[in-house]
Scaffold this active site. Sequence first.
Site, PDB file in Angstrom:
ATOM      1  N   LYS A 202       2.507  -1.628   5.898  1.00 34.10           N
ATOM      2  CA  LYS A 202       3.317  -0.531   6.381  1.00 34.10           C
ATOM      3  C   LYS A 202       2.471   0.686   6.726  1.00 34.10           C
ATOM      4  O   LYS A 202       2.869   1.573   7.477  1.00 34.10           O
ATOM      5  CB  LYS A 202       4.325  -0.115   5.291  1.00 34.10           C
TER       6      LYS A 202
ATOM      7  N   ASP B  12      -4.641   1.182   9.092  1.00 32.86           N
ATOM      8  CA  ASP B  12      -4.644   2.535   8.542  1.00 32.86           C
ATOM      9  C   ASP B  12      -5.989   2.853   7.884  1.00 32.86           C
ATOM     10  O   ASP B  12      -6.572   3.909   8.113  1.00 32.86           O
ATOM     11  CB  ASP B  12      -3.494   2.706   7.532  1.00 32.86           C
TER      12      ASP B  12
ATOM     13  N   LYS C  28     -13.351   3.882   4.441  1.00 40.36           N
ATOM     14  CA  LYS C  28     -13.983   4.384   3.214  1.00 40.36           C
ATOM     15  C   LYS C  28     -15.425   3.943   3.200  1.00 40.36           C
ATOM     16  O   LYS C  28     -15.724   2.781   3.480  1.00 40.36           O
ATOM     17  CB  LYS C  28     -13.265   3.839   1.975  1.00 40.36           C
TER      18      LYS C  28
ATOM     19  N   PHE D  16      -8.725   8.228  -3.266  1.00 41.37           N
ATOM     20  CA  PHE D  16      -7.477   7.515  -3.034  1.00 41.37           C
ATOM     21  C   PHE D  16      -6.602   8.472  -2.247  1.00 41.37           C
ATOM     22  O   PHE D  16      -6.273   9.562  -2.718  1.00 41.37           O
ATOM     23  CB  PHE D  16      -6.785   7.095  -4.336  1.00 41.37           C
ATOM     24  N   VAL D  17      -6.273   8.095  -1.035  1.00 42.15           N
ATOM     25  CA  VAL D  17      -5.561   9.001  -0.137  1.00 42.15           C
ATOM     26  C   VAL D  17      -4.104   8.576   0.049  1.00 42.15           C
ATOM     27  O   VAL D  17      -3.777   7.395  -0.053  1.00 42.15           O
ATOM     28  CB  VAL D  17      -6.259   9.093   1.249  1.00 42.15           C
TER      29      VAL D  17
ATOM     30  N   ASP E  80       0.471   5.060   1.036  1.00 41.04           N
ATOM     31  CA  ASP E  80       1.340   5.277  -0.119  1.00 41.04           C
ATOM     32  C   ASP E  80       0.611   5.274  -1.447  1.00 41.04           C
ATOM     33  O   ASP E  80      -0.515   4.792  -1.567  1.00 41.04           O
ATOM     34  CB  ASP E  80       2.388   4.160  -0.177  1.00 41.04           C
TER      35      ASP E  80
ATOM     36  N   ARG F   1       4.448   8.166   1.864  1.00 42.50           N
ATOM     37  CA  ARG F   1       4.067   7.719   3.217  1.00 42.50           C
ATOM     38  C   ARG F   1       4.495   8.745   4.267  1.00 42.50           C
ATOM     39  O   ARG F   1       3.901   8.839   5.327  1.00 42.50           O
ATOM     40  CB  ARG F   1       4.754   6.387   3.560  1.00 42.50           C
TER      41      ARG F   1
HETATM   42  P1  IMP Z   1      -8.914  -3.308   1.616  1.00 45.31           P
HETATM   43  O1  IMP Z   1      -8.406  -4.697   1.672  1.00 45.31           O
HETATM   44  O2  IMP Z   1      -9.564  -2.996   0.288  1.00 45.31           O
HETATM   45  O3  IMP Z   1      -9.811  -2.923   2.780  1.00 45.31           O
HETATM   46  O4  IMP Z   1      -7.673  -2.338   1.641  1.00 45.31           O
HETATM   47  C1  IMP Z   1      -6.883  -2.174   2.747  1.00 45.31           C
HETATM   48  C2  IMP Z   1      -5.450  -1.824   2.397  1.00 45.31           C
HETATM   49  O5  IMP Z   1      -5.318  -1.237   1.091  1.00 45.31           O
HETATM   50  C3  IMP Z   1      -4.947  -0.775   3.361  1.00 45.31           C
HETATM   51  O6  IMP Z   1      -4.319  -1.365   4.469  1.00 45.31           O
HETATM   52  C4  IMP Z   1      -4.011   0.064   2.509  1.00 45.31           C
HETATM   53  O7  IMP Z   1      -2.716  -0.472   2.557  1.00 45.31           O
HETATM   54  C5  IMP Z   1      -4.544  -0.066   1.104  1.00 45.31           C
HETATM   55  N1  IMP Z   1      -5.421   1.076   0.716  1.00 45.31           N
HETATM   56  C6  IMP Z   1      -6.771   1.094   0.625  1.00 45.31           C
HETATM   57  N2  IMP Z   1      -7.211   2.309   0.233  1.00 45.31           N
HETATM   58  C7  IMP Z   1      -6.094   3.079   0.099  1.00 45.31           C
HETATM   59  C8  IMP Z   1      -5.885   4.466  -0.259  1.00 45.31           C
HETATM   60  O8  IMP Z   1      -6.815   5.250  -0.528  1.00 45.31           O
HETATM   61  N3  IMP Z   1      -4.601   4.882  -0.291  1.00 45.31           N
HETATM   62  C9  IMP Z   1      -3.532   4.077  -0.009  1.00 45.31           C
HETATM   63  N4  IMP Z   1      -3.681   2.782   0.338  1.00 45.31           N
HETATM   64  C10 IMP Z   1      -4.950   2.286   0.391  1.00 45.31           C
END
Ligand code: IMP
Length: 176
Positions: free
Chosen positions: A46, A103, A134, A154-155, A161, A167
């Site tokens: 989302k 996102d 990140k 953590f954003v 969210d 959101r």
């Molecule tokens: P990854 O698989 O670790 O790259 O994480 C990707 C997914 O985790 C993103 O599409 C977000 O939904 C969630 N995510 C990662 N970091 C954050 C954050 O800082 N805040 C909120 N959601 C996050």
Amino acid sequence: MEIDPKKLKVLLTEEEILEKAKEIGKQITEYYKNIDDEIIAVCALKGSVHFFSDLVKHIDHDMKYYFVRVSSYHGGTSSTGKITVNSWTNEPLEGKHILIVEDIVDTGNTIRFLINEIKKQNPASIKLTSLLIKNAHDHGIDVDFPGFEIDNYFVIGYGLDYDEKYRNLPFIGYVE
Ligand code: IMP
């Protein structure tokens, strides 16, 4: 973790985000200008919903929208590492030019999974844009149209969210 709204700091304002969406939209338009086929813009729900919506308005090319939902976070602030597909498109992607709109790339696990799933359908090309990247992890993901590189906060906000909340904030914020 509880988020105290009084301690919330603004990392990126709504204006900065919208300016970036416009800039990336122009780059994407330029990139596809010699490709006559339509783009299949894949919104990773989302969290990407607002970025997707603001970005596509600035892409001057024929396109179709697809919405998919894969998740690796189940509440809280840390990834479980396990990716689940919550909803997927039935449209055939073979021979199509795919633009994935994300996102945030954190560990890169979600996007790697998404790319692998799409590759199984033999698209003509796959390109990736992500509003946030990140820099904490050596994820090795090549984001073709990157937005902002951010520290390991953590954003929340602008689609992102914490436990499904926040959101709808128009900006991206963090708690120190
Ligand atoms: P990854 O698989 O670790 O790259 O994480 C990707 C997914 O985790 C993103 O599409 C977000 O939904 C969630 N995510 C990662 N970091 C954050 C954050 O800082 N805040 C909120 N959601 C996050």
